[in-house]
Scaffold this active site. Sequence first.
Site, PDB file in Angstrom:
ATOM      1  N   GLY A 323      34.034  48.955  38.276  1.00  0.00           N
ATOM      2  CA  GLY A 323      34.774  47.936  39.010  1.00  0.00           C
ATOM      3  C   GLY A 323      33.999  46.717  39.444  1.00  0.00           C
ATOM      4  N   HIS A 327      34.540  37.114  39.557  1.00  0.00           N
ATOM      5  CA  HIS A 327      35.943  36.759  39.770  1.00  0.00           C
ATOM      6  C   HIS A 327      36.100  35.666  40.822  1.00  0.00           C
ATOM      7  CE1 HIS A 327      36.177  38.816  43.688  1.00  0.00           C
ATOM      8  NE2 HIS A 327      35.514  39.834  43.137  1.00  0.00           N
ATOM      9  N   CYS A 345      30.776  42.675  43.825  1.00  0.00           N
ATOM     10  CA  CYS A 345      31.143  41.745  42.767  1.00  0.00           C
ATOM     11  C   CYS A 345      30.447  40.397  42.980  1.00  0.00           C
ATOM     12  CB  CYS A 345      32.654  41.536  42.731  1.00  0.00           C
ATOM     13  SG  CYS A 345      33.580  42.978  42.165  1.00  0.00           S
TER      14      CYS A 345
END
Length: 420
Positions: A323, A327, A345
């Site tokens: 995951g 982004h 992330c």
Amino acid sequence: MNHTPRTRTVVSCTMLVVALGAGGTACSGGGNPLTDKPYDATDQISFNGPKGAGKKADPDKPLEVTAEDDDGRITDVTAIDATGRFVTGELSADGTRWHSTSPLAADAHYTVRVSTEDEDGAPGRKVLAFDTSKPTTKKRLTVEFGPKSGQYGVGQPITAKLNKPVKDKAQRAVVERALRVDSVPAVQGTWYWVDDKELHYRPKDYWPAHATVQVRSDLDGVKVGDRLWGTKTKPLKLTIGDRVIAVTDAASHSMTFYKNDEEIKQIPVTTGKPGFDTRNGVKVVLGKEYFVRMRSATVGISEGSADSYDLPVYYATRVTWSGEYVHAAPWSVGSQGYANVSHGCTGMSTGNAEWFFDHVEEGDVVRVVNSQGDTMETFGNGFGDWNLDWKKWRQGSALVSGTPDGPRPEDAARLRPQSV
């Protein structure tokens, strides 16, 4: 005193034995020792069954070529099947015997070219042909190559998944030798056994930009182990795009985007905060998703806790199966370029995320440096293959582990310029 040299050539008027198991006799039936016309050598090959027309050789037996003449010797033997697969072999120091060192394929047609020389140095040539029988067992080893045929970035590894485990090193060498990767321009690369049923192939360095890569298996009809034979495999063709490498510096909170070694863009980013540090090292783009719903519960964060989240995320470029993405993170724009506040992330503004999304493809490289996180896993969570140095990567091969760095002799020709 003048002597007239004798021109006896081994294959034309002496005995040449070609055998699979026990030996049979093959003598030239013509007067031209340099003839290159194949003939049916069925009667000159011994089998595990009756001899005669239409009989086939047992692929379980090694191929032997013997010159039975004290005044002549074999200088070279080339054995190849109808699909272009060569049989490796060894020639004795005195040139009297050649024997195969790699297995023959079952249900195949072979041509054997034997070069000879008599005591006066006169050359000879003989061409033999024979067929091998089908395997007696239905136990088959299949291979599935990945990814799908198409265009990918310079970091894309090749995968080979087997339907049955192969544990023995000698059997692994048979499999690995048959899995062929050819590229234009040519590269130095090798397979790595991830486990008993999966191999990965990568070059020493990233693929050259705009290379063409063809992958095939020569295992069809080849004996791998006891009652285990290879079967046909669908080949794979990849084209490599531009050399795209994105380097994220977690300490300076920025990403630098390179295309064909030219710096194209610098993007302010935020990476993982303490306790959720982004993985260091090289990752490979696995895919792109315009919209992803990201929920903390899927990564083990309890709902209702201070770190829980449930967010709509756009322009999400995946780099791990667990995951981790690059982004759009409009909620953290104030921290991008200044602080690391994400849950692992790499976040950036929506505009920058859209630009990144549009300029990368599967197989492109995303590298993270100066994070406090662990190094990206080598296998199992995406493609961390490049985080093993070349020396360690070679140790995962059943063919080149423990040998000097460089191409194997049988692969040297594939590193010369060629066309695909």
